[in-house]
Design a protein around this motif. Structure first.
Motif, PDB file in Angstrom:
ATOM      1  N   PHE A 150      57.835   7.755  44.969  1.00  0.00           N
ATOM      2  CA  PHE A 150      58.201   8.592  45.934  1.00  0.00           C
ATOM      3  C   PHE A 150      59.449   9.102  45.472  1.00  0.00           C
ATOM      4  CE2 PHE A 150      55.530   5.657  48.170  1.00  0.00           C
ATOM      5  CZ  PHE A 150      54.957   6.349  48.959  1.00  0.00           C
ATOM      6  N   CYS A 151      59.486  10.414  45.403  1.00  0.00           N
ATOM      7  CA  CYS A 151      60.784  11.153  44.948  1.00  0.00           C
ATOM      8  C   CYS A 151      61.497  10.659  43.766  1.00  0.00           C
ATOM      9  CB  CYS A 151      61.983  11.126  46.090  1.00  0.00           C
ATOM     10  SG  CYS A 151      61.494  11.743  47.674  1.00  0.00           S
ATOM     11  N   GLY A 152      60.564  10.166  42.768  1.00  0.00           N
ATOM     12  CA  GLY A 152      60.822   9.681  41.254  1.00  0.00           C
ATOM     13  C   GLY A 152      61.271   8.220  41.539  1.00  0.00           C
ATOM     14  N   ILE A 153      61.018   7.667  42.621  1.00  0.00           N
ATOM     15  CA  ILE A 153      61.168   6.144  42.788  1.00  0.00           C
ATOM     16  C   ILE A 153      59.962   5.364  42.759  1.00  0.00           C
ATOM     17  CG2 ILE A 153      62.147   4.405  44.023  1.00  0.00           C
ATOM     18  CD1 ILE A 153      63.972   6.681  45.394  1.00  0.00           C
ATOM     19  N   GLN A 154      59.889   4.432  41.797  1.00  0.00           N
ATOM     20  CA  GLN A 154      58.663   3.447  41.648  1.00  0.00           C
ATOM     21  C   GLN A 154      58.782   2.487  42.713  1.00  0.00           C
ATOM     22  OE1 GLN A 154      56.403   4.773  39.494  1.00  0.00           O
ATOM     23  NE2 GLN A 154      54.625   3.591  40.036  1.00  0.00           N
ATOM     24  N   LEU A 155      57.537   2.194  43.411  1.00  0.00           N
ATOM     25  CA  LEU A 155      57.588   1.128  44.390  1.00  0.00           C
ATOM     26  C   LEU A 155      56.715  -0.043  43.902  1.00  0.00           C
ATOM     27  CD1 LEU A 155      57.648   2.655  47.984  1.00  0.00           C
ATOM     28  CD2 LEU A 155      59.436   2.139  46.814  1.00  0.00           C
ATOM     29  N   PRO A 156      57.043  -1.240  44.127  1.00  0.00           N
ATOM     30  CA  PRO A 156      56.140  -2.284  43.844  1.00  0.00           C
ATOM     31  C   PRO A 156      54.654  -2.457  44.649  1.00  0.00           C
ATOM     32  CG  PRO A 156      57.834  -3.196  45.117  1.00  0.00           C
ATOM     33  CD  PRO A 156      57.970  -1.711  45.026  1.00  0.00           C
ATOM     34  N   ASN A 191      59.026  16.952  49.206  1.00  0.00           N
ATOM     35  CA  ASN A 191      59.669  15.747  48.640  1.00  0.00           C
ATOM     36  C   ASN A 191      60.115  15.942  47.130  1.00  0.00           C
ATOM     37  OD1 ASN A 191      59.484  13.950  50.968  1.00  0.00           O
ATOM     38  ND2 ASN A 191      57.913  12.707  50.075  1.00  0.00           N
ATOM     39  N   ILE A 192      61.456  15.622  46.859  1.00  0.00           N
ATOM     40  CA  ILE A 192      61.991  16.058  45.508  1.00  0.00           C
ATOM     41  C   ILE A 192      62.692  14.768  45.119  1.00  0.00           C
ATOM     42  CG2 ILE A 192      62.342  18.415  45.793  1.00  0.00           C
ATOM     43  CD1 ILE A 192      65.109  18.000  46.986  1.00  0.00           C
TER      44      ILE A 192
END
Length: 367
Positions: A150-156, A191-192
């Protein structure tokens, strides 16, 4: 006076002196003052702004929007009693707290009436600055479909619905349609990532790359201030949206400020603490109204599917909601405003007449 008369549904027809078209949004209307009135008020009221700063009167209505539509009720109820006053009271409370904590100023210069702000013109940063402390809503729906970035963030992989996230996530989206930017679709509310912002910082209206750090600091600090204050009344600050812009003060200094509203039930999710600990989510925000609409209509896909926008608008236009529904929303907004501010909310009896009288008698903005 009946209940419908106490609701300020139309807020773009006030006789405030202006040379410009009135900008009417979903909830607020903006009246840009004449140059002479702006200069006069800056001098008379001692506002800390440039002498030639354009000023506006911002009037908040009691209209309620959800799923990009305005909704109405039976019996001529074209809004929610007390909603506008509640939103302004909550925003005013947080902005005051931000100033006390040394965070940043807002665009608000004065509050002449519970439904009115006098504001200075700001150059907006073209970002809806969203931050999330819990996984819910649209992020959970995407996560459920298998999305992990999401928006360049990796979630577990092991997150559960409504769970607290390992850290506060900044998940910005575009404010308006951005054109000609590589990798960013030309649509509203896209989303960016932080990299997108850095690579196009001037297009997003940042003055420098360093101001991206500054906006993130203000975002996190603002979130923490509100979150801690809500925790003290056993409420959970789930997620929210901030907006930022640039203004010039009376010394000619350019500064980044908070714009629009902050920490309100319209721009945030707020959950009841005791209920959450018991495994139940109780919303003290507009989300409860959204859920009610999804349950109220037999085909909720109309409200969720952007390809069915014409049907959705027709649904909102041709379906008056029960008065009890709007009063339940009123109760949510007024109650959370009073808990946050610690004060009884003043609900105007005849809002339009009150606003006209104050702006005419005390500010000489109405002929």
């Amino acid at each position: 006076m009946n209940l419908a008369d106490k609701v300020l549904a139309v807020n773009d027809d006030l006789p405030i002196r202006t040379h410009d078209p009135i900008h009417s949004g979903k909830v607020r209307s903006v009246y840009w003052l004449t140059e002479s009135d702006s200069r006069r008020l800056i001098k008379e009221r001692g506002y800390d702004v440039a002498a030639d700063a354009p000023l506006a009167i911002m009037v908040i209505s009691d209209r309620i929007s959800a799923f990009d539509c305005i909704w109405h009720g039976e019996g001529g109820m074209n809004g929610v009693p007390g909603k506008g006053a509640a939103l302004n009271a909550i925003s005013n409370h947080w902005f005051k707290l931000f100033r006390e904590k040394g965070l940043a100023d807002s665009h608000i210069l004065e509050i002449p009436h519970p439904l009115v702000w006098i504001v200075q013109k700001a150059e907006p940063v073209m970002i809806e600055a969203i931050c999330r402390q819990y996984i819910t809503g649209s992020m959970w729906r995407s996560y459920l479909k298998g999305e992990r970035e999401f928006c360049g963030i990796q979630l577990p992989d092991d997150l559960q619905k409504d769970q607290k996230l390992p850290e506060l996530l900044i998940t910005p989206s575009t404010k308006g349609i951005m054109t000609g930017l590589p990798g960013i679709p030309e649509a509203d509310d896209v989303n960016i990532s932080r990299a997108d912002i850095e690579n196009n910082y001037q297009a997003f209206n940042f003055r420098s790359l360093g101001d991206i750090d500054r906006y993130e600091v203000l975002l996190k600090e603002g979130f923490d201030v509100i979150s801690n204050a809500l925790a003290s009344i056993d409420q959970i600050f789930v997620d929210t949206k901030f907006e930022f812009g640039y203004v010039t003060d009376s010394h000619g200094q350019r500064k980044l400020i908070y714009m629009d509203e902050v920490g309100t039930p319209d721009s945030s999710r707020i959950w009841d603490g005791p209920s959450y600990r018991n495994g139940e989510v109780v919303e003290n925000s507009k989300e409860s109204f959204r859920q009610l609409l999804l349950n109220h209509f037999p085909d909720p896909d109309i409200l969720l599917n952007k390809d069915r926008m014409d049907e959705r608008k027709a649904l909102a236009q041709h379906n008056a909601l029960p008065e009890s529904v709007l009063m339940e929303v009123s109760k949510t907004y007024v109650s959370i405003a009073e808990r946050i501010t610690g004060e009884t909310l003043h609900l105007p009896e005849n809002p339009k007449a009150e606003i006209i009288q104050i702006l005419r008698d005390e500010y000489a903005l109405i002929d």
